[in-house]
Structure formats: structure tokens, C-alpha cells
Design a protein around this motif. Structure first.
Motif, mmCIF file in Angstrom:
data_model
loop_
_atom_site.group_PDB
_atom_site.id
_atom_site.type_symbol
_atom_site.label_atom_id
_atom_site.label_comp_id
_atom_site.label_asym_id
_atom_site.label_seq_id
_atom_site.Cartn_x
_atom_site.Cartn_y
_atom_site.Cartn_z
ATOM 1 N N SER B 115 0.836 -1.204 0.000
ATOM 2 C CA SER B 115 0.000 0.000 0.000
ATOM 3 C C SER B 115 0.868 1.249 0.000
ATOM 4 C CB SER B 115 -0.893 0.027 1.243
ATOM 5 O OG SER B 115 -1.513 -1.212 1.429
ATOM 6 N N PHE B 116 1.946 1.211 0.816
ATOM 7 C CA PHE B 116 2.819 2.376 0.902
ATOM 8 C C PHE B 116 3.492 2.634 -0.447
ATOM 9 C CE2 PHE B 116 7.048 4.144 2.038
ATOM 10 C CZ PHE B 116 6.608 5.354 2.557
ATOM 11 N N LEU B 117 3.980 1.581 -1.094
ATOM 12 C CA LEU B 117 4.625 1.752 -2.396
ATOM 13 C C LEU B 117 3.638 2.296 -3.421
ATOM 14 C CD1 LEU B 117 6.661 -1.572 -2.396
ATOM 15 C CD2 LEU B 117 7.663 0.699 -2.554
ATOM 16 N N LEU B 118 2.409 1.766 -3.404
ATOM 17 C CA LEU B 118 1.385 2.266 -4.333
ATOM 18 C C LEU B 118 1.133 3.745 -4.112
ATOM 19 C CD1 LEU B 118 -1.603 -0.226 -4.712
ATOM 20 C CD2 LEU B 118 -0.118 0.697 -6.481
ATOM 21 N N LEU B 119 0.992 4.139 -2.834
ATOM 22 C CA LEU B 119 0.750 5.547 -2.517
ATOM 23 C C LEU B 119 1.883 6.419 -3.043
ATOM 24 C CD1 LEU B 119 -0.589 5.699 1.139
ATOM 25 C CD2 LEU B 119 -1.724 6.393 -0.970
ATOM 26 N N LEU B 120 3.123 5.997 -2.753
ATOM 27 C CA LEU B 120 4.266 6.773 -3.239
ATOM 28 C C LEU B 120 4.203 6.908 -4.751
ATOM 29 C CD1 LEU B 120 7.403 5.515 -1.266
ATOM 30 C CD2 LEU B 120 6.019 7.528 -0.840
ATOM 31 N N GLY B 121 3.841 5.818 -5.425
ATOM 32 C CA GLY B 121 3.817 5.834 -6.877
ATOM 33 C C GLY B 121 2.724 6.745 -7.410
ATOM 34 N N VAL B 122 1.529 6.617 -6.839
ATOM 35 C CA VAL B 122 0.396 7.407 -7.337
ATOM 36 C C VAL B 122 0.654 8.894 -7.075
ATOM 37 C CG1 VAL B 122 -2.049 7.899 -6.995
ATOM 38 C CG2 VAL B 122 -1.254 5.532 -7.160
ATOM 39 N N PHE B 123 1.236 9.226 -5.916
ATOM 40 C CA PHE B 123 1.526 10.637 -5.633
ATOM 41 C C PHE B 123 2.918 11.050 -6.116
ATOM 42 C CE2 PHE B 123 -1.896 9.704 -2.610
ATOM 43 C CZ PHE B 123 -2.778 10.693 -2.992
ATOM 44 N N ARG B 124 3.548 10.167 -6.899
ATOM 45 C CA ARG B 124 4.830 10.475 -7.524
ATOM 46 C C ARG B 124 5.865 10.945 -6.501
ATOM 47 N NH1 ARG B 124 3.465 9.498 -12.281
ATOM 48 N NH2 ARG B 124 5.348 10.150 -13.377
ATOM 49 N N LEU B 125 5.991 10.201 -5.415
ATOM 50 C CA LEU B 125 6.912 10.563 -4.338
ATOM 51 C C LEU B 125 8.155 9.679 -4.318
ATOM 52 C CD1 LEU B 125 4.288 11.141 -1.502
ATOM 53 C CD2 LEU B 125 5.528 12.861 -2.788
ATOM 54 N N GLY B 126 8.480 9.109 -5.474
ATOM 55 C CA GLY B 126 9.615 8.196 -5.524
ATOM 56 C C GLY B 126 10.921 8.826 -5.065
ATOM 57 N N PHE B 127 11.016 10.170 -5.144
ATOM 58 C CA PHE B 127 12.282 10.820 -4.767
ATOM 59 C C PHE B 127 12.615 10.591 -3.303
ATOM 60 C CE2 PHE B 127 10.996 14.297 -2.084
ATOM 61 C CZ PHE B 127 9.649 14.398 -2.360
ATOM 62 N N LEU B 128 11.604 10.224 -2.478
ATOM 63 C CA LEU B 128 11.886 9.984 -1.056
ATOM 64 C C LEU B 128 12.959 8.914 -0.871
ATOM 65 C CD1 LEU B 128 8.407 10.101 0.694
ATOM 66 C CD2 LEU B 128 10.300 11.701 0.890
ATOM 67 N N ALA B 129 13.019 7.985 -1.841
ATOM 68 C CA ALA B 129 14.022 6.927 -1.731
ATOM 69 C C ALA B 129 15.434 7.496 -1.792
ATOM 70 C CB ALA B 129 13.818 5.898 -2.837
ATOM 71 N N ASN B 130 15.564 8.721 -2.326
ATOM 72 C CA ASN B 130 16.896 9.314 -2.456
ATOM 73 C C ASN B 130 17.540 9.611 -1.121
ATOM 74 O OD1 ASN B 130 16.229 9.227 -5.081
ATOM 75 N ND2 ASN B 130 15.833 11.407 -5.288
ATOM 76 N N PHE B 131 16.738 9.633 -0.039
ATOM 77 C CA PHE B 131 17.332 9.928 1.257
ATOM 78 C C PHE B 131 18.262 8.808 1.722
ATOM 79 C CE2 PHE B 131 14.283 13.122 0.921
ATOM 80 C CZ PHE B 131 14.757 14.166 1.684
ATOM 81 N N LEU B 132 18.147 7.647 1.102
ATOM 82 C CA LEU B 132 19.129 6.593 1.350
ATOM 83 C C LEU B 132 20.332 6.877 0.471
ATOM 84 C CD1 LEU B 132 17.178 3.228 1.397
ATOM 85 C CD2 LEU B 132 18.405 4.292 3.263
#
Lengths: 576, 576
Positions: B115-132
Motif C-alpha cells: 500500500s505504501f509503495l502504491l501511494l508513493l507511486g500514485v503521488f509520484r513521491l519516488g524521490f523519497l528513496a533518495n534519502f538513502l
């Protein structure tokens, strides 16, 4: 040895040149500041939930210690509105107002705050205060001003009220409104109206009667003293205390007592976060004032030594019956304007307040609490400034968001949550902005060596060469952005043979970005496209030289973008 | 309408051009990947603390769903080592291994993660992964590899052992060492040695016998299958189970069951943070693999659509008896090398595994756990790579600090704390670096229009003019640094009349920095010194134009630093 000692004891520097003229100026300033400080100190102690004398005590030892360790010549240290509110919030969570435990918790908070400031100063960590951005501070101060003013309305109406958030306060006020004491209300409203008039109307009036600016200023600053005198006399003369007007009451006629903060581990654990918050907010307020005043005389402020000065002042407060203190804006400006030349002015102020503690305390028995509340309301409403919302909105929406969230959360959830969320949001928004840097595709401005954004200028390009100027340091938060961007652009353009990254605005390439560049390099090689760098800065190039990237680079490093252009483009293909 | 639908359903794009040749290639790849996945899936389920069949189930529906929603043509989705370890840690905190609650918690974790991955995808928040950051990921993967290998030693020795940190694991192993089962140990060591030899020695051997690279690769990848076959037969033939060798035992001979994740609020609250962590780590691993493989064929990966693909895969796992999954490195490379052309290869792999679940499960009854543990040990030791410590040390000490802290905390305090502290430290170090930007005093390189650092180059200066080039965006974290720096420099230099800030590397000025510039401007004016700006970038200038600073500026804005130099210096005063 000497210079090092003098660094930690600024008094050794200015003390050596202290002369008669400086003494006179400092004495005059001290008298004026003392008059201003007496009602203010009493009022802020009240705001912090402490007995009135705590405000006086918190002004004596801290001023003396700051005079020894501080670097500002004009800063006046003591209780201030926002720190008093933070103290009330923090101490209110661990003890009941009016109990001995409450006073001890306040001392302990000052002790923790002083120790933390000292540590920051000794380890030269003053930069940590920078995490409070200006919008967060502005939003926090405005919201605190509203909270403080609202918290004093109960005293003006003569009713019991409490709460740490705006809604709690308003609910408490409304539910007790029926218990309003009419005489207290009259005193409170009259004092408030008088003080507003003194602040807004009196000074122009005095000036129009020919008073000099300094005299007008001093008379204006003495307004609270007049309000205190008149209302105290009224309560005494008409026996208003018997008719339900709350007064300050018995105040010990003594010098500051020697006190000990608690070392109970439980209490320390509960107070350590509030102490850090108070320290940082107090430091930020203090250093801004100190720097502004120092600049007027081309003097220097050492932020890390300021931390030591404020740390010593707070430890002083902890051992002499006070509570957390910092450099206040209003009093420092008064001190400066009145001609204070050295921190000795502060020492004289301390002596003045000590005399007041010994001699004047019996006189304030009949001082109405409502008058002190009025003093606070008028003082803090000048902190409330919603124009920051408009200013940040027109400048940058992310800064606006930081202000708005800080104001709303401070009012709605309390000071500690408000400022913490403000700081976290500022950092998050900054990282978000740098995570999607501005990247311009550039081309040659005909007839020059300059390269500009193809969407802003008429420039020449070559369909085989893609030149991207990245306007941001490359680091882990945006490293993958660059990978995605280049992969997108390259798969779009079938004819591409070269990608040039123009690095004139790249101030850093961290290890994540280095690995991303290596990945980009490999991927472009797999696609048969060259990767080139141009205008790499000296310090960045020094680092890159230690890496594999340069050896494996599927392209060249060009000193200037024009060199890259000459080497990679084919004259016949250039498109204007 | 069509393009939008096709964006969310990449299958519509590649499905339209699917032909016989792609079908053949995809089928071949699917057979190879299926053979590789059977032992791996069983082993990773064991690592996650789940029954062996959960690994097979977690490979079927997720692969099919990713084939529909994912953008990578070669990515193979399923259980992977690090995510299995994270699952064991997270689920172990809320339920006992072997209970029904444990399996349900694993399903729930997959559901939350999906669900969390889907939410990130739908709201185009993939850049959050860049914090790693890359160093944090590298450190985390290395430390996880060590933890995983250590966690399997108990199975190889045939003893009970547990623990979530390295020390706990070692203590548990040592305290049970006396209970070692010698036959299990022989099987475990033989399988480990065999698998190491297959990985390191077999491929060169086969090549030297004239095998083609693809054949050598396939035989090598089938190594685990051989180990499984031989050890299973040995246990069955010699009745080793009766002599204390743990085996997989009864596995239901069925297609994946329909399961429901829990919606108990308590469980969801306990699992939500681990689910976020697993999602982000899984996404980062997956997207790196997908982009590397896509680049080889000049294909495009859409990171936000990848989030949707992985989200769908994890939701699929949650409803079909699986546990959290992601795109795995080894299996995707095998898939790609074996010639997979489209996600249909994944669908065929899913069919292969479904057949295995129906037909082969009775055959693995006698499969020794020690063999699966050996498979895991050999697979994860390739993840352990301490060279990142050396590489980051020589490149940047702050990146080194991030790696070292992540490794130490992951080993010492567990995976969740390790990676969280790594992320926080990376952000803090980045902010610290930008809080003290590189500021160079520059002068004119004689005979040119260029300005360079006075401490690196022989340049001309004028004692009345101080030119500072700030190599960083100006924002709240470094705004006060600039105030301090300028105040210091100006109070040092008595003769100064002009300060020029050269802004060629200033990519942003936020509201805090704007206020600092205003404060600097006022203070310099009070000192009788002019403040000038040069080479301000277009977007920065656009913003500044809306502010008071430009009107109140106690100096000028120069397009180029050379213009500033010509206007402010006096030829007679220039010092070479």
C-alpha cells in the motif's frame, strides 16, 4: 597564554581601557535600564508561573556573569517573554504552580540550559542554532506573542484560567468569564490602554512639546513604572485587595538567595529537551540583538563566546533563585540608546536591581497582578507580526509553508511541538528543493563564448550533442534524479552521440553522486554515447582525481564549455 | 485517454508488439530462472522465519502483477535476502516464529508495504528513496550480509540459535555449540564448500573445457539445485532424519492459497514503520537493478511506475500466502542474460513455479535445512563488501562516517536502527557541510577578466574592496555563517569601503538568507561600507527583484565581477 585567556574572558580586553567617560556613560545607561527592568522582571516571572521576586533574582547574577564572559558591549541579559512562556510550559509539565517543586524545576531548567549552552560554546557548536530558519523564528515569535497575550487575559479579568494551546486558553477563559472581578477588569483595561498610549501616542506628543529624542524615549520607557505606581497606590488607598483584586503580596526583602538546582535523574530527563529548546531559541534571539547593536559600532561578536556568556548567565540564575534567561531585545536597545559603552553598564544595572530587591520589595505588596499582565500584553503584542506571511508568500512558497505551519502548530499544539515541527519542515523542504535541481539545456550564444539556457535565449545547438548545466551541488538526495533525467533525455534523442555536463554551479559531488556519475557513464557507454564534463571547479576536480571515474570516463574533461563545444560539434550539423 | 492508461499499464505498450521470437526468448529465460528460483525461494522463506512454501508463493502472484504494472523488461520480482531479514526482524517483534500469528503478520507487512509503495507511486513521491545515500545503502547491505550469514550458522551446525544483533547471534551460537549435530554439520559444510566451488571454480573449468559462456552460466546457476538434489537423496537413502538432521518436512501440494492480511489497528501500528523501511530499501535495490539492465538496451524506467509495479506485487504477496518481495539483483541478471525480452518471461516463470508448487513439493520433504542455509550463506557473502570503507575514506570523510556508522549500528543494534541512523547522519552531515560553505576571497588575474582565489593564484586586489565568492546556495543553515564571516572580515580591515559578493555559484537565496543579506546591508551601511552583488543568476535575480533588498542596497548589482572591479577600484590603489 594571554590571548587565549582573553578570548574566554572578554572582560580582560575592555577592562584594561576602562576610563572615567565610559564609567559615566555606563552609569547613566544602568539607571535607565534598572527603572525599565523592575516592572518587566516582576511581570515575566509571573508569566513563567513563578513568584514575582524570581524575575528580579533572574536579572542580578546573570547580568554580572554575562558582563564577565559575554562579548557584546550592550546586550542586557535577563528574563524575556518567549523564554518565560517556554519555562511555564516545560515546568508546568513536571510540577504544580505555586509549589516548591515548581521553583526547583525552574532552577533546574536554568541549570540544564546553562550547561547545554556552555557545552555548545566550549565545543564551538554555535552553528546548530542555524537550524532555526528566519521564517520559523518569525512564525514562532508571532504565535508565542499571541499565546502570551491570551494567557494574561485571565489576570486582567481577575479569573483563573490556564492552558498551553490557544484553544485550551480560550475555552478556559470563556468557562470562567462569569467570575470576572469588575475592579480588576477596570484596572487591567486602564493599565493596558495607558501603556498602549504611552507606546504609540506619548513619544510624538513629547517631541512636539520640544523634548529631545533621548528624553522622550526615557519617559516612554518609564510608562510601566508609572502604571505600577498609580495602580499600586490605588489598591492601597481604596483597600481594593479586600474587594477581590489580586496583588503581588509578600515579597522577601533580601538579596538573591543561594539555591541548588535538582539533580534527580527523572526530573533531568523530563527537562532536558525543553532546556535544549530554550537554549537555542534564547541564543538565537540574543545573538541577533547582539550583532545588530555591535555592527552599529563596528564591533565584533564571537558567537561561540556568546554561548559561554549566556551559559554562565543561566548557571548563575540556577544558583540564585532565578529561571532561564537570555539577551532581551527591548532592554538591550534601551541600554545601547542610553549610551552603555561596556558590559560594566550591566554590572551597575545588577547593583541597581539588588538595591531594589533590598529596599523596594515591601512597596510592591499592593501591586495588582492585572497591571503586570497589562505590561506583558502591551510588550508582547509588538512581537506579533503577521506581515511575515505576506513577505514570505511573495518571495518563496516553501518559506511561507514553514511560517504558516509553525504559527498554526504553535497556536494549536503548543510551543514545543510548534517549533520542533517548524525546524523539521524547513529541513525537509530544503532537501526537497535540492532533490529536484534546476537543470538547463544550454547552447552557444552566437558570436560569443557564452552558453545559455536554450529555452530562455536564441542559441546554437547540435543534435548530436546534449549539454546540461546542473544548478546544484550533486549529492545523495539528487543523485538519482540526475540518473533518471539523463536516461530520459538520451532515450528521447535517437541521434545523440555526446552528453556534456557543465559543472560551473556544482559546488560538491559526494560519494553517492560520484557513483551515480559512474552509473551514468556505464549506461551511456552501453548506449554508445560519450559522457563529458566541463568547467569543473578546483576543489571538486581535486576530489575526482582520486577516483576511477576519470580513468573510465567514456569522454573528456574540458576546462571550459567552449572547448567542449569546439571539440564535439560538427560545423555542418549546428542548428541556430 | 489511451496514453494515460498505457502509462499506468505498461503491458499495453509491449503487449501490442509481442511476437514469436520474443515468446521463444522469454520461454527460455523463464525455464532458467525457474530452476534457479526454487531453492532460493525456499531458503529465503526460511530466513524470514516462514514455512518454506511461503517463498514459492511469494514468487508467483507478485511476478505476474509486476509483469502487468512494472516498466522494467528484465526485472525478476520475489523474495530477496535483505528484505527477508528485515521481515524476520519486524515480524519477530510482534509474533512467535512458527505460529499462525507470525504468518499473518508477514502477510500484513507485505500488505502495508504494498500500500505504501502504491501511494508513493500514485503521488509520484519516488524521490523519497533518495534519502538513502549510496554509502548508507552499501554499509547496510554489507552489514546485513554478515548478519544473514551468521543467522544461518545455527542451521549448519544443527543447533537452535537466534538474535537480531551480531553479538546476540554469536552468544546464542556459542552457548549451544555443545548440541551440534555432526551429520548436519557435515551436510552443511559440504554444501557450502560445493556452492563456493561452483561459484568460483566451476565456471572457469567449464569454459576451459570449451563450454560457451551462456551454458557455463546456466550450469553454474543450477549449482544450488544439484546441492538440493544430492543432499535430499542422501537424507532419504540413509534415513538421516532419524539421526537428528532437520528437514523441510511436509509442504502442502497446492497452488498459492488465498489469504487475508490482518487489519487489527494494534498490529498495523507496530508494523507500519518496518513496512516503510522495507518498502524503501526494496525499492532502492529494485530500481538500481532495473535501471542498469534497461540502460543496456537503451530502454526507459519510470521510477514512479516502478513503485506502482512493486506495490501491486507486494499486495499480491499479501493475498496469496507470501511476504514482502522486491526486484532481486541476481535473478534479474540471470533473466536478462538468458534473453528475457518482456515481462512475459516473468509470467512464464510464475507458471513454472506454480507447477513446482503442485508437483515438486512432495519431493522436498527430505531436503535438509542445512542445505538451504548453505545456499543463503553463499549467496549473501557476495553482498559483503568492505571496500566501500576504503573507497569512501579516500574520497570524503563524511561519506566514510556514514558508511562506518551504518555498518556498526546495523551489526550492533540491528537492521532497523542501523539504517535509520545512517539516513539521519547523512542528512545531518550534508547540512553541516553546507552550513560552513567554501568562501574564497578573489582578485583579478592580471591581463584577463577572470577572478580567482587570492590564496591559490597571483592576483590583483584593492585594500578598499573585499570580493568574496560564496560557493554554496545561501539558505537558513548557512545564512548566519555569512553574517558572522562578513562582520569578521570587515572589522579586521580598517580601510575597507566596499564588499562585493560574487554569486556565480549561488543557486538559491531563501528567505532566511535574504534577511541575512538585509542585516548585512544595514550593518555595513552603519559602518560606512558598501555592499554590492555580482554575477547573480537569472532565477535568483528574478526573486530578489520582488524584495526590498534591491531598493535599500547600499551599493550596486553588477552583471559581471569585472564590471564591479572597474567601477569600485581606484587604479592607484591596486596591489598586485
Amino acid at each position: 597564554m594571554k590571548p587565549r585567556l582573553a578570548r574566554y574572558l572578554p572582560i580582560l580586553t575592555w577592562g584594561r581601557h576602562y576610563d572615567r567617560s565610559a564609567l559615566t556613560n555606563d552609569l547613566v545607561a544602568a539607571v535607565i535600564v534598572t527603572i525599565m527592568l523592575i516592572p518587566q522582571s516582576l511581570a515575566y516571572a509571573l508569566l513563567a508561573g513563578l513568584p514575582a521576586e524570581a524575575g528580579i533574582y533572574a536579572s542580578i547574577a546573570p547580568i554580572l556573569l554575562y558582563a564577565i564572559f559575554g562579548t557584546s558591549r550592550a546586550l542586557a541579559v535577563g528574563p524575556v517573554a518567549v523564554v518565560s512562556l517556554l519555562t511555564a510550559t516545560a515546568v508546568g509539565q513536571v510540577a504544580e504552580q505555586g509549589t516548591a517543586g515548581y521553583a526547583i524545576a525552574a532552577l533546574t531548567l536554568a541549570g540544564l540550559s546553562g550547561s547545554f549552552l556552555l557545552l555548545l560554546g566550549v565545543f564551538r557548536l554555535g552553528f546548530l542554532a542555524n537550524f532555526l530558519s528566519h521564517p520559523v523564528i518569525a512564525g514562532f515569535i508571532t504565535a508565542s506573542g499571541i499565546l502570551i497575550a491570551t494567557s494574561q487575559l485571565g489576570h486582567i479579568f481577575g479569573i483563573e484560567a490556564g492552558g498551553h494551546t490557544l484553544i485550551e486558553m480560550i475555552v478556559a477563559l470563556l468557562s470562567h468569564l462569569g467570575e470576572t472581578n469588575p475592579i480588576t477588569l477596570v484596572i487591567g483595561i486602564a493599565a493596558t490602554a495607558f501603556l498602549f498610549w504611552v507606546r504609540k501616542g506619548l513619544k510624538p506628543l513629547l517631541r512636539s512639546f520640544g523634548a529631545g529624542p533621548l528624553l522622550a524615549d526615557i519617559v516612554t520607557k518609564a510608562g510601566p513604572v508609572a502604571a505600577v505606581l498609580v495602580t499600586t497606590l490605588a489598591v492601597w488607598a481604596f483597600g481594593l485587595q479586600a474587594r477581590g483584586v489580586s496583588v503581588v503580596g509578600e515579597v522577601p526583602q533580601a538579596l538573591p538567595p543561594l539555591t541548588l538546582p535538582s539533580v534527580a535523574p527523572d526530573l533531568l530527563r523530563q527537562l532536558v529537551i525543553p532546556a535544549i529548546l530554550i537554549s537555542i531559541i534564547g541564543f538565537v534571539e540574543s545573538i541577533s540583538v547582539a550583532q545588530t547593536l555591535a555592527a552599529k559600532k563596528r564591533q565584533r561578536i564571537d558567537p561561540n563566546q556568546e554561548l559561554i556568556g549566556l551559559g554562565a548567565a543561566n548557571l548563575g540564575a540556577a544558583f540564585t533563585g532565578g529561571y532561564p534567561v537570555t539577551g532581551g531585545f527591548a532592554r538591550s536597545v534601551v541600554n545601547f540608546d542610553a549610551g552603555a559603552e561596556t558590559p560594566a553598564a550591566g554590572a551597575f544595572t545588577a547593583i541597581g536591581l539588588a538595591i531594589a530587591a533590598l529596599v523596594l520589595t515591601p512597596l510592591i505588596y499592593y501591586l495588582p497582578i492585572a497591571t503586570l499582565a497589562a505590561t506583558i500584553v502591551v510588550a508582547v503584542l509588538s512581537l506579533v507580526d503577521f506581515s511575515i506571511l505576506k513577505k514570505t508568500w511573495s518571495y518563496s512558497h516553501t518559506d511561507f509553508a514553514a511560517v504558516a505551519v509553525t504559527i498554526l502548530l504553535t497556536l494549536g499544539l503548543g510551543v514545543e511541538i510548534g517549533v520542533a515541527c517548524g525546524v523539521i519542515l524547513s529541513v525537509a523542504l530544503h532537501l526537497y528543493k535540492t532533490s529536484k535541481p534546476h537543470v538547463a539545456e544550454v547552447g552557444l550564444v552566437p558570436g560569443t563564448n557564452h552558453f545559455r539556457n536554450i529555452s530562455r535565449h536564441a542559441v546554437q545547438t547540435d543534435p548530436h550533442v546534449l549539454t546540461l548545466r546542473v544548478d546544484e551541488s550533486l549529492y545523495f538526495v539528487n543523485a538519482r534524479f540526475l540518473e533518471d533525467l539523463i536516461q530520459d533525455r538520451v532515450t528521447e534523442k535517437g541521434a545523440l552521440r555526446h552528453v556534456v555536463l557543465m559543472c560551473s554551479a556544482v559546488n560538491e559531488i559526494d560519494y553517492s553522486a560520484l557513483e551515480s556519475l559512474e552509473a551514468i557513464n556505464h549506461r551511456l557507454r552501453d548506449m554508445g554515447v560519450g559522457l563529458h564534463l566541463s568547467e569543473v571547479k578546483g576543489p571538486v576536480m581535486d576530489r575526482l582525481k582520486t577516483t576511477h571515474l576519470l580513468h573510465e570516463l567514456n569522454g573528456q574533461i574540458f576546462l571550459s564549455q567552449y572547448d567542449a563545444w569546439k571539440a564535439l560539434t560538427e560545423p555542418g550539423k549546428i542548428v541556430a
